[in-house]
Design an enzyme around this catalytic site. Structure first.
Site, mmCIF file in Angstrom:
data_model
loop_
_atom_site.group_PDB
_atom_site.id
_atom_site.type_symbol
_atom_site.label_atom_id
_atom_site.label_comp_id
_atom_site.label_asym_id
_atom_site.label_seq_id
_atom_site.Cartn_x
_atom_site.Cartn_y
_atom_site.Cartn_z
ATOM 1 N N LYS A 1 0.815 -1.330 0.194
ATOM 2 C CA LYS A 1 -0.040 0.116 -0.030
ATOM 3 C C LYS A 1 0.995 1.231 0.086
ATOM 4 C CE LYS A 1 -2.115 -0.852 3.905
ATOM 5 N NZ LYS A 1 -1.787 -2.203 4.267
ATOM 6 N N ARG B 1 -0.870 -8.893 13.311
ATOM 7 C CA ARG B 1 -1.473 -7.725 12.405
ATOM 8 C C ARG B 1 -2.397 -8.298 11.093
ATOM 9 N NH1 ARG B 1 3.909 -5.006 11.088
ATOM 10 N NH2 ARG B 1 2.930 -3.937 9.392
HETATM 11 P P1 AMP Z 1 0.513 0.850 8.947
HETATM 12 O O1 AMP Z 1 1.748 1.789 8.860
HETATM 13 O O2 AMP Z 1 -0.839 1.267 8.068
HETATM 14 O O3 AMP Z 1 0.851 -0.501 8.891
HETATM 15 O O4 AMP Z 1 0.084 1.118 10.713
HETATM 16 C C1 AMP Z 1 0.950 0.855 11.645
HETATM 17 C C2 AMP Z 1 0.170 0.405 12.786
HETATM 18 O O5 AMP Z 1 -0.632 1.601 13.170
HETATM 19 C C3 AMP Z 1 -1.147 -0.316 12.701
HETATM 20 O O6 AMP Z 1 -0.513 -1.778 12.911
HETATM 21 C C4 AMP Z 1 -2.018 0.147 13.823
HETATM 22 O O7 AMP Z 1 -1.589 -0.105 15.244
HETATM 23 C C5 AMP Z 1 -2.053 1.588 13.776
HETATM 24 N N1 AMP Z 1 -2.815 2.014 12.581
HETATM 25 C C6 AMP Z 1 -2.518 2.712 11.627
HETATM 26 N N2 AMP Z 1 -3.848 3.225 10.735
HETATM 27 C C7 AMP Z 1 -4.722 2.915 11.587
HETATM 28 C C8 AMP Z 1 -6.141 2.765 11.664
HETATM 29 N N3 AMP Z 1 -6.803 3.288 10.505
HETATM 30 N N4 AMP Z 1 -6.981 2.298 12.377
HETATM 31 C C9 AMP Z 1 -6.121 1.729 13.536
HETATM 32 N N5 AMP Z 1 -4.945 1.694 13.655
HETATM 33 C C10 AMP Z 1 -3.925 2.208 12.841
#
Ligand code: AMP
Length: 192
Positions: A21, A150
Site C-alpha cells: 500500500k 496484524r
Molecule cells: P500501517 O503503517 O498502516 O501498517 O500502521 C501501523 C500501525 O498503526 C497499525 O498496526 C495500527 O496499530 C496503527 N494504525 C494505522 N492506521 C490505523 C487505523 N486506520 N486504525 C487503527 N490503527 C491504525
C-alpha cells in the site's frame, strides 16, 4: 503524466500489511499530484515525537493492535482540513474498520465529496509474511509475532470493509513488479 486536473480523487488504498500500500500510494500521489494520507505514518510520527498521543498509542502499535477509531478518525478529519487535500487524497491504511469506513463516508459527505474509489491490493498470506520480515526497515512492529497478529487483525477487522465498498471497489493483484502493479492500478483508474 496524468495529474489531478479537474477531477477530484478521493482514493482509498487498502489491503493486508505487506501488500505494498505504502509503495503504491507514494507513486500514485506523485502521479496525480495529491497527498498520501497514511494514518500509520502519522501515528509513527506521534510516537517518535513522544507527544501525548504518541505515548497513548505506542504499546498498542507495538502489539500489532488497532488504535481506537476515535483517534484515527480525528487525525484524518484534521488532515482533510489542510488545503493540499483540495484536489484529492490517497488514504493509505485508513479505514481499517467498518466504523472508520462509515465515519469516512460521513466526513466526505460533509465535505461534499462523496464519490470514493477503493483500490484493494490482494496478496497471499505466505508472501505477506516473507515480505514484511524481509522489509528490514526496523519498524518496531515488523517482528514475526506482531506480523501474525496484524494479519489476524486485518482479517477480522479490516477485510469486512471490502463488503462496505462493494460498489466502487477495484481489486488489484498485488504480486509482481512494482511498476507492473502500478500499471494495473492506473488501468483500473483509467489513467493510462
Ligand atoms: P500501517 O503503517 O498502516 O501498517 O500502521 C501501523 C500501525 O498503526 C497499525 O498496526 C495500527 O496499530 C496503527 N494504525 C494505522 N492506521 C490505523 C487505523 N486506520 N486504525 C487503527 N490503527 C491504525
Amino acid at each position: 503524466m496524468t495529474r489531478a486536473g479537474d477531477r477530484q480523487w478521493n482514493l482509498v488504498l487498502t489491503g493486508p500489511p505487506g501488500a505494498g500500500k505504502g509503495t503504491q500510494a507514494v507513486r500514485l500521489a506523485a502521479r496525480l499530484g495529491i497527498p498520501q494520507v497514511s494514518t500509520g505514518d502519522m501515528l509513527r510520527e506521534a510516537v517518535a515525537s513522544e507527544s501525548e498521543l504518541g505515548k497513548r498509542v505506542k504499546a498498542i502499535m507495538e502489539r500489532g493492535d488497532l488504535v481506537s477509531d476515535e483517534i484515527v478518525i480525528e487525525l484524518v478529519r484534521e488532515r482533510f482540513a489542510r488545503s493540499d487535500c483540495g484536489p484529492g487524497f490517497i488514504l493509505d491504511g485508513f479505514p481499517r474498520t467498518v466504523a472508520q469506513a462509515k465515519a469516512l463516508d460521513e466526513l466526505l459527505a460533509q465535505l461534499g465529496r462523496s464519490q470514493i474509489t477503493v483500490i484493494a491490493l490482494e496478496v497471499p498470506e505466505a508472501e505477506l509474511i516473507n515480505r514484511i520480515l524481509a522489509r528490514g526497515e526496523g519498524r518496531a512492529d515488523d517482528n514475526e509475532a506482531t506480523v501474525r497478529k496484524r494479519l489476524q487483525v486485518y482479517q477480522s477487522e479490516t477485510a469486512p470493509i471490502l463488503e462496505h465498498y462493494s460498489a466502487g471497489l477495484a481489486r488489484i493483484h498485488g504480486v509482481g513488479e512494482i511498476d507492473e502493479i502500478e500499471s494495473w492500478i492506473a488501468e483500473a483508474l483509467q489513467l493510462s
